[in-house]
Structures are given as structure tokens and as C-alpha cells.
Write a protein that holds these residues in place. Structure first.
Motif, PDB file in Angstrom:
ATOM      1  N   GLU A  77      30.787  34.491  59.652  1.00  9.58           N
ATOM      2  CA  GLU A  77      29.838  33.395  59.889  1.00  9.58           C
ATOM      3  C   GLU A  77      30.495  32.241  60.614  1.00  9.58           C
ATOM      4  N   MET A  78      31.708  31.936  60.214  1.00 16.47           N
ATOM      5  CA  MET A  78      32.417  30.816  60.820  1.00 16.47           C
ATOM      6  C   MET A  78      32.755  31.111  62.271  1.00 16.47           C
ATOM      7  N   VAL A  79      33.176  32.341  62.528  1.00 20.98           N
ATOM      8  CA  VAL A  79      33.497  32.708  63.910  1.00 20.98           C
ATOM      9  C   VAL A  79      32.240  32.638  64.769  1.00 20.98           C
ATOM     10  N   SER A  81      29.694  30.653  64.255  1.00 20.02           N
ATOM     11  CA  SER A  81      29.415  29.226  64.487  1.00 20.02           C
ATOM     12  C   SER A  81      30.252  28.708  65.638  1.00 20.02           C
ATOM     13  N   LEU A  82      31.508  29.153  65.680  1.00 22.13           N
ATOM     14  CA  LEU A  82      32.402  28.720  66.745  1.00 22.13           C
ATOM     15  C   LEU A  82      31.901  29.182  68.110  1.00 22.13           C
TER      16      LEU A  82
ATOM     17  N   GLN B   9      34.485  21.943  68.024  1.00 24.59           N
ATOM     18  CA  GLN B   9      35.115  23.262  68.137  1.00 24.59           C
ATOM     19  C   GLN B   9      36.468  23.281  67.433  1.00 24.59           C
ATOM     20  N   LEU B  12      36.135  23.264  63.617  1.00 21.99           N
ATOM     21  CA  LEU B  12      35.759  24.566  63.054  1.00 21.99           C
ATOM     22  C   LEU B  12      36.921  25.550  63.101  1.00 21.99           C
ATOM     23  N   ARG B  13      37.661  25.508  64.208  1.00 25.79           N
ATOM     24  CA  ARG B  13      38.809  26.391  64.362  1.00 25.79           C
ATOM     25  C   ARG B  13      39.851  26.114  63.271  1.00 25.79           C
ATOM     26  N   LEU B  16      38.573  27.131  59.796  1.00 24.93           N
ATOM     27  CA  LEU B  16      38.680  28.575  59.601  1.00 24.93           C
ATOM     28  C   LEU B  16      40.118  28.960  59.261  1.00 24.93           C
ATOM     29  N   LEU B 174      27.666  24.326  58.257  1.00 25.51           N
ATOM     30  CA  LEU B 174      28.312  25.533  57.736  1.00 25.51           C
ATOM     31  C   LEU B 174      27.630  25.987  56.458  1.00 25.51           C
ATOM     32  N   THR B 177      24.394  27.689  57.305  1.00 26.11           N
ATOM     33  CA  THR B 177      24.531  29.068  57.804  1.00 26.11           C
ATOM     34  C   THR B 177      24.926  30.028  56.681  1.00 26.11           C
ATOM     35  N   PHE B 178      25.740  29.550  55.723  1.00 29.54           N
ATOM     36  CA  PHE B 178      26.100  30.406  54.599  1.00 29.54           C
ATOM     37  C   PHE B 178      24.891  30.682  53.721  1.00 29.54           C
TER      38      PHE B 178
END
Lengths: 85, 201
Positions: A77-79, A81-82, B9, B12-13, B16, B174, B177-178
């Protein structure tokens, strides 16, 4: 007596103050009136505290939902979103 | 004013990466442990995505003061860790003694005001003290803010607020989306019930 140097600082401060006012939720609603220094500082402090509480709350909720997800779907999911942003 | 797309970006990177390093995805953690790991990842991601500012350096320094954060910080910052967390020229000690000096000055000035200030002057003095008090509060809230004054403090506070808002927005996105698959699954469950009641009529 404002020398050239202190006049530049005053413009700088005015610019920062108006930028800050446009961000703060309370002063934004009230409109273009100039807030006092004390009020501006109080609302900035309150806003920072409120944002920190939001992060804390979101961390709680993310922790709860990630407990029910498996590791690969969370990362996927995170990828995604990226790639979307 | 908003944080840039590249900030989003980068955040988020880094987030992660932080999740992977602290293995938040693995269920073996308690809810509280995972929450702390998520929060730490989010703060480091915010500071890393923003780059070099007084508050980002202040935040990393503040986080590194907790023992349990150090191994994570070392992992995620790598070679940067030593550079970012080393106090410059013993600056650790100065803020503390400054605080004590400031406190004693405040006590002294308060005593002086009680003894000497006539009534007319009081409101002016009160206003100045209020601004001072709130400036000190802001200095404590903005990481690395203790050593800043006036213009620079406002500048850092502004940048910090913009970044905090972006952090909150991205974490909210986030979470959404989860949660989405769960909501979809829930709506699928209710459909058969509705169908049955329609047929019943």
C-alpha cells in the motif's frame, strides 16, 4: 531611529507574521486584522501542540490497523501511495 | 503555503524505510511498541524529508537523547548519525545554564516590579512579560528553538508548522488507504441482507 538594517528586519518580520497568520486556523478565520504579538505567539504555540496531538493520535490508529494487516500488504500500500503521488 | 511534492515523496519513502527497519509490520509487537515505532519513523521521516534546518537538526538531537531511539536512529541515519547528534562546541551545557540564569532574572525582575512599578506602567510591563513568556513557550515547542531569537524563531516556527501539517496530512492519507479494504469488505457484507429484505417484501 531605524537604520537601513533594522528596517529590513522589520519588513522581514512583517512578512513572517502575515505568513504565519495565514496558516493559523484561528487568525485565518478572523480575517486580515493584525493580531498582537502575544496573540500570534499563543496561537502558534497552540497550533503546534494540536498538530503534535494529531500525529500522536494518527500513530495510535495506524498501529491498530497495522496489527490486522500482514506485512506485505502494508508495504504494498505504501509503495502504491508513493507511485501515485 | 504547503510542503512541496518532493517533500511528500521523500516523507513517504523515509517512512516506508523506517517501518521496514523497525519491523512495524510484524505482529509480534505490542500496540504501544508499534505506536512508538510509527511515531519515531514519522518524525525522522519529516526531518529527513525537509533537509537541513535548525528545527530538523534540533529534532534529531532531541530524539537521540532517548536511549531506546538510538539504535533505530543509527540504522536509519547511517553515517549521518554521528554528525547530526554530536553537540557542537559543548552546546549541550549552555542552554541549561541559560535557563537557570533566565529563571533567576525573571524572579529578580518580578520582585523588582512588585516593589517599584506604579499602576499606570503595569499594563505595559505585563504585555512585555506576556510576549516574553510566550516566546519562551514557542522556543520550547520548536526543536532547536532555544538558541534562536525573534526573526529566526518565527522563521523556524513557520517552516516547522508547514512540515507538521504535511506530516499529519500524509499520515491521515496513509491511514485512509489502509482502512479502505476494510471498508470495502464491510460494505460487501451488508449487501446480501438488503437483497433478502427486498425479496421478502
Amino acid at each position: 531611529m531605524s537604520s537601513r538594517r533594522s528596517r529590513v528586519s522589520e519588513e522581514e518580520i512583517n512578512r513572517l507574521v502575515s505568513k504565519l497568520q495565514s496558516l493559523l486556523p484561528e487568525t485565518r478565520q478572523r480575517g486580515a486584522g493584525r493580531a498582537s504579538a502575544a496573540k500570534l505567539l499563543k496561537e502558534t504555540c497552540n497550533y503546534i501542540r494540536s498538530l503534535n496531538r494529531d500525529v500522536d493520535d494518527l500513530s495510535d490508529r495506524l498501529s491498530a490497523i497495522m496489527a490486522t494487516m500482514d506485512s506485505s500488504s502494508a508495504e504494498a500500500e505504501m509503495v502504491r501511495s508513493l507511485l501515485r503521488s | 503555503m504547503q510542503a512541496t511534492k518532493s517533500f511528500e515523496q521523500a516523507f513517504l519513502r523515509h517512512l516506508l524505510r523506517g517501518f521496514r527497519l523497525s519491523a512495524v509490520s510484524y505482529k509480534s509487537m505490542s500496540l504501544q511498541e508499534r505506536k512508538s515505532a510509527i511515531k519515531l519513523s514519522a518524525d525522522v521521516a519529516m526531518a529527513s524529508a525537509r533537509g537541513s534546518r535548525k528545527w530538523t537538526r534540533g529534532l534529531i538531537t532531541k530524539l537521540s537523547r532517548e536511549d531506546e531511539h538510538r539504535s533505530f536512529l543509527r540504522l536509519i541515519l547511517g553515517t549521518e548519525y554521528g554528525r547530526r547528534t554530536k553537540p557542537r562546541h559543548g552546546s549541550w551545557k549552555i542552554p541549561r545554564s541559560k535557563k537557570i540564569v533566565r529563571r533567576s532574572l525573571r524572579v529578580c525582575s518580578r520582585r523588582k516590579n512588585n516593589l517599584r512599578a506604579p499602576h499606570g506602567v503595569k499594563s505595559g510591563v505585563l504585555a512585555r512579560t506576556l510576549v516574553e513568556k510566550r516566546t519562551h513557550a514557542l522556543k520550547r515547542l520548536v526543536p532547536g528553538g532555544e538558541s534562536l531569537d525573534g526573526c529566526s524563531l518565527l522563521d523556524e516556527a513557520l517552516d516547522y508548522v508547514i512540515s507538521l501539517r504535511a506530516q499529519v496530512d500524509l499520515m491521515q492519507k496513509l491511514l485512509t488507504t489502509f482502512e479502505a479494504p476494510k471498508l470495502r469488505a464491510l460494505s460487501k457484507c451488508t449487501l446480501p441482507e438488503r437483497k433478502a429484505s427486498f425479496v421478502g417484501k
